[in-house]
Scaffold this motif. Sequence first.
Motif: not given
Lengths: 122, 328
Positions: B268-288
């Motif tokens: 957000i700070a670098n105004r970059e594309d935050i990407g796909d929501t599902d990808e975020w969720l999958d990345t988050f899940r991968s660290k459980y």
Amino acid sequence: MAKTIMVIDDSASVRQVVGITLRGAGYDVIEAQDGKDALSKLNGTKIHLMVCDVNMPNMNGIEFLKASKQLPAYKFTPVIMLTTESGEDKKVQGQAAGAKAWMVKPFQPPQLLNAVSKLILP
Amino acid sequence: MIADDMVSENDHARDLYTLSESIIPLWSQNIEEAKLLTNKSIEDLSLKFANLSQQVRHAINSDTHENSSQLVSLLQQSQEQLSSVIDLLKTSIDEKEALIGSISELAAKAKSLGNMADIVTRIANETGMVAVNAAIEAARVGERGRGFAVVADAVKRLSSDASRTASHISVTVNEVTKGIRKVEQHSQESAEQDAQTLANADKVVSLVLEQFGGMANKLVKASEAMLSDNRNVSQEIDQVIVSLQFQDRVSQMLSNVCLNMNELSALIANREDIGDTDEWLDTFRSKYVMQEQYDIHANQQHGHLSTSKIHKKTRSSPQPDLGDLTFF
């Protein structure tokens, strides 16, 4: 002469609890806060068993296990993985890397001592 | 109208970006701070309870049972030793009784001696009478009785000597008899006192041993009760230590959240594309690392459940066996 166990965990409270449990049973304990720290302390000291966490910064437990098995002095040192991970895939990784046991946290002190007594080197 | 909607959407997105840019780092830092504070407190608590557990275990294992056994053993030894002292006293009294018996025999023999002295006196007196009669006869006979008179004189002298000697013997025997009687009396009195002392000593020893035994039994029972309490306390403390290990799980969960928030905040700070929501969720899940996290994720994806319902649902689903141990 007391046997020596190395305890590897990034959580200071877990190292404290495990350390006091083992010292109370008459073992000497060496503590390390991650895999890298543990490797730096494996300087030829006789270690009779290791208790190792899985999820740690710098070097996780599986990586440490593989690295320690490359050292001739520690190739046959038994390792108990003590971790919050209960999934089968992680267990399989641990077994493949050379772990002798997998214990899920939180642990009961008598249970840990029982596992240690069964696996520790003579 | 559509343009207005698009402007409104853009404004909304811009506001959301601006807010996220500021608030997410703050959330992350607050969570991190809370994690550190909790870690510190739990570390202190864990250390205290682990030390307590060690102390209690040491108290259980050390010498509680050994002290009870030693106390019982000491009581038995004391009984045996005191019994042997009583036996020695009895033996001493028996020997005194035998001595008194000997003294009585001696007194009887002294009496016999006295009787013998009387007989000697009687013989001396009669001999003296014979000598007197012999002297009279010798005088009556005259010159021819002179020799006989000499013999009568000698007999008279012998009679006097025997009479004196018998008298001395009687006096001496009387004195010896008196002395023996005194010794006999004192010995009898002493024996009676010893018997009384023995009876008293036996009573006192029995009473002391009984009291000692009673106290020892109480101590042993109290010690056993304390041992049982210590075992219960030790088990309770071990349960506390198990419960405090939740901190490690909480710490890992919070670290995962902070990591994810920091990654999003950077984008957000670098105004970059935050990407796909599902990808975020999958990345988050991968660290459980824990089952609870997987359950929350699954429940969130399948429906909008409140936190309490997710928690209840998580608790009702099969939990991993905490402390589960697998040997390879």
